[in-house]
Design an enzyme around this catalytic site. Structure first.
Site, PDB file in Angstrom:
ATOM      1  N   SER A 162     -13.477 -20.908   4.870  1.00  0.00           N
ATOM      2  CA  SER A 162     -14.021 -20.055   5.580  1.00  0.00           C
ATOM      3  C   SER A 162     -14.770 -19.090   5.056  1.00  0.00           C
ATOM      4  O   SER A 162     -15.158 -19.289   3.417  1.00  0.00           O
ATOM      5  CB  SER A 162     -12.659 -19.336   6.361  1.00  0.00           C
ATOM      6  OG  SER A 162     -11.721 -18.861   4.874  1.00  0.00           O
ATOM      7  N   HIS A 210      -6.347 -31.134  -0.206  1.00  0.00           N
ATOM      8  CA  HIS A 210      -7.880 -31.253   0.409  1.00  0.00           C
ATOM      9  C   HIS A 210      -8.223 -32.443   0.356  1.00  0.00           C
ATOM     10  O   HIS A 210      -8.755 -33.373   1.207  1.00  0.00           O
ATOM     11  CB  HIS A 210      -8.737 -30.478  -0.595  1.00  0.00           C
ATOM     12  CG  HIS A 210      -8.478 -29.197  -0.551  1.00  0.00           C
ATOM     13  ND1 HIS A 210      -7.915 -27.996   0.126  1.00  0.00           N
ATOM     14  CD2 HIS A 210      -7.945 -28.137  -1.328  1.00  0.00           C
ATOM     15  CE1 HIS A 210      -7.897 -26.642  -0.072  1.00  0.00           C
ATOM     16  NE2 HIS A 210      -7.871 -27.314  -1.110  1.00  0.00           N
ATOM     17  N   SER A 262      -7.455 -16.473  11.596  1.00  0.00           N
ATOM     18  CA  SER A 262      -8.219 -15.751  10.595  1.00  0.00           C
ATOM     19  C   SER A 262      -9.467 -16.286  10.641  1.00  0.00           C
ATOM     20  O   SER A 262     -10.405 -17.266  10.333  1.00  0.00           O
ATOM     21  CB  SER A 262      -7.151 -17.191   9.410  1.00  0.00           C
ATOM     22  OG  SER A 262      -6.023 -17.505   9.256  1.00  0.00           O
ATOM     23  N   ASP A 310      -4.834 -25.900   8.482  1.00  0.00           N
ATOM     24  CA  ASP A 310      -4.586 -25.442   7.012  1.00  0.00           C
ATOM     25  C   ASP A 310      -2.981 -26.298   6.910  1.00  0.00           C
ATOM     26  O   ASP A 310      -2.902 -27.256   7.257  1.00  0.00           O
ATOM     27  CB  ASP A 310      -4.073 -24.090   8.152  1.00  0.00           C
ATOM     28  CG  ASP A 310      -3.604 -23.113   7.026  1.00  0.00           C
ATOM     29  OD1 ASP A 310      -4.076 -23.159   5.811  1.00  0.00           O
ATOM     30  OD2 ASP A 310      -3.076 -21.673   7.701  1.00  0.00           O
ATOM     31  N   LEU A 343     -19.114 -38.161  20.289  1.00  0.00           N
ATOM     32  CA  LEU A 343     -18.397 -36.494  19.741  1.00  0.00           C
ATOM     33  C   LEU A 343     -19.708 -35.913  19.048  1.00  0.00           C
ATOM     34  O   LEU A 343     -19.968 -36.272  17.864  1.00  0.00           O
ATOM     35  CB  LEU A 343     -17.337 -36.918  19.416  1.00  0.00           C
ATOM     36  CG  LEU A 343     -16.542 -35.745  18.995  1.00  0.00           C
ATOM     37  CD1 LEU A 343     -16.201 -35.441  19.909  1.00  0.00           C
ATOM     38  CD2 LEU A 343     -15.871 -36.297  17.360  1.00  0.00           C
ATOM     39  N   GLY A 357      -3.259 -26.942   0.730  1.00  0.00           N
ATOM     40  CA  GLY A 357      -2.204 -26.690  -0.656  1.00  0.00           C
ATOM     41  C   GLY A 357      -0.786 -26.698  -0.924  1.00  0.00           C
ATOM     42  O   GLY A 357      -0.301 -27.246  -1.743  1.00  0.00           O
ATOM     43  N   ARG A 358      -0.169 -26.755   0.647  1.00  0.00           N
ATOM     44  CA  ARG A 358       1.392 -26.478   0.629  1.00  0.00           C
ATOM     45  C   ARG A 358       2.072 -28.433   0.284  1.00  0.00           C
ATOM     46  O   ARG A 358       3.173 -28.801  -0.117  1.00  0.00           O
ATOM     47  CB  ARG A 358       2.179 -25.997   1.741  1.00  0.00           C
ATOM     48  CG  ARG A 358       2.383 -24.583   1.293  1.00  0.00           C
ATOM     49  CD  ARG A 358       2.482 -23.485   2.742  1.00  0.00           C
ATOM     50  NE  ARG A 358       0.712 -23.699   3.031  1.00  0.00           N
ATOM     51  CZ  ARG A 358       0.798 -22.832   4.642  1.00  0.00           C
ATOM     52  NH1 ARG A 358       1.993 -23.284   5.369  1.00  0.00           N
ATOM     53  NH2 ARG A 358      -0.135 -23.135   5.121  1.00  0.00           N
TER      54      ARG A 358
END
Ligand code: IPE
Ligand code: IPE
Ligand code: MG
Length: 246
Positions: free
Chosen positions: A66, A38, A197, A21, A132, A24-25
Site C-alpha cells: 500500500s 513475506h 485499509s 495480511d 486469469l 509479520g505476525r
C-alpha cells in the site's frame, strides 16, 4: 468432500480481491524476522493463483503493497521490493504456462526502477495470455486513485471535452485504475483484522466481505475455495427484499 467440490462453478465470483495480511505476525510467531513472513507469503500467492486458475476465476487482485506501507522501516521496504523483483522474475514461466496475464494498479512510478522494469516487462510478456488476470496493487491507495480520477475528469471538463452534466458513475469508473475490470464481488482479508485499509473503496461498494483469522503465509487454495463456498451461501440483495429476489 473438499471445499472445491462444493463450489457451484456456474456462479463463481468473476473478480476476487484479497488483502494479504499477517506476514509479520506469522514470522514473529516463529521467532523470525518479518521478511521471512513475506517470503513465505509468496508460497501462498502461488498456490491461490493456481487454485483460481483451476476453477476458472477470471480476476484476482492482490493487495501487495500500500501507499501507507512506504512508511515501514527502510530495511523492510527494500526487502519487499527485492522480493518482488525476484518473485516476478521466477514466476514468469509459470504465468506463461498457466495462461496468466499479469497486471498492476497503483502509483507504479513510485517503485524502485528495477522493480518497475521487472514488473512492466512481465506485464508485457503476458499481455496476450487469456486466462486469469492477476492484478497486483502496488504502491496503491484507493483515495489517491479517486483523487487522480477526479483530476482526470476535471481536466476534461476544463478542456471542454466533457460536460459537467454528463458526469455519472461510469465516468468515475472509467477513470479509475480498474477501469478494465468488473468490480470485485468477493473481498477476502486474512489475519483477523476487520478493516479495508484504503483498498478499492469505490469498487467494493457491493462486494461480499470475508474475514479469516488465518495469517497470509498459512492461507492456501483450500482456504480460498472455502471463502468462495461461503460467498455462494449468501443472498446478495442489492437493496431489494428477499422476496423480490425469489
Ligand atoms: C502483509 O503482512 C504484507 C504487507 C503489508 C506488505 P504484514 O507485513 O502487514 O503482516 P502483519 O500485519 O504485520 O502481521
Ligand atoms: C494492508 O495491510 C496492505 C497490504 C496487505 C499490502 P497492512 O498491514 O498495511 O494494513 P494495516 O496497516 O494493518 O491497516
Ligand atoms: Mg499487516
Amino acid at each position: 468432500m473438499g471445499f472445491k467440490d462444493q463450489i457451484d462453478l456456474s456462479r463463481l465470483p468473476e473478480h476476487i480481491a484479497i488483502i494479504m495480511d499477517g506476514n509479520g505476525r506469522w514470522a514473529k510467531g516463529k521467532g523470525k524476522l518479518r521478511v521471512f513472513g513475506h517470503r513465505n507469503g509468496v508460497v501462498s500467492v502461488r498456490d491461490v493463483v493456481e487454485g483460481a486458475g483451476e476453477i476458472g476465476v477470471k480476476y484476482v487482485t492482490l493487495y501487495t503493497f500500500s501507499s501507507e506501507n512506504w512508511s515501514r522501516p527502510r530495511l523492510e521496504v527494500s526487502a519487499i521490493m527485492e522480493l518482488m523483483i525476484s518473485t516476478i522474475h521466477k514466476e514468469i514461466n509459470n504465468f506463461m504456462k498457466n495462461n496468466v496475464r499479469l497486471n498492476a494498479i497503483g502509483e507504479l512510478n513510485m517503485l524502485p526502477e528495477k522493480c518497475y522494469r521487472e514488473l512492466t516487462s512481465a506485464m508485457e510478456r503476458t499481455s496476450q495470455n487469456t486466462g486469469l488476470v492477476l492484478t497486483l496493487a502496488l504502491s496503491y491507495s484507493s483515495r489517491r486513485e479517486i483523487v487522480s480520477a477526479v483530476k482526470n475528469i476535471a481536466s476534461k471538463v476544463l478542456s471542454g471535452e466533457l460536460n459537467i452534466d454528463q458526469i455519472n458513475e461510469e465516468t468515475i469508473e472509467n477513470n479509475l485504475y480498474t477501469s478494465a475490470m468488473p468490480d470485485p464481488e468477493l473481498m477476502i482479508r486474512t489475519s483477523g483484522e476487520y478493516r479495508i485499509s484504503n483498498y478499492l473503496l469505490w469498487q467494493i461498494a457491493y462486494a461480499e466481505l470475508y474475514f479469516t483469522a488465518k495469517l497470509w503465509p498459512d492461507f492456501r487454495r483450500e482456504d480460498f475455495f472455502e471463502a468462495i463456498v461461503d460467498f455462494q451461501k449468501r443472498e446478495r440483495r442489492f437493496g431489494m427484499t428477499s422476496e423480490q429476489l425469489n
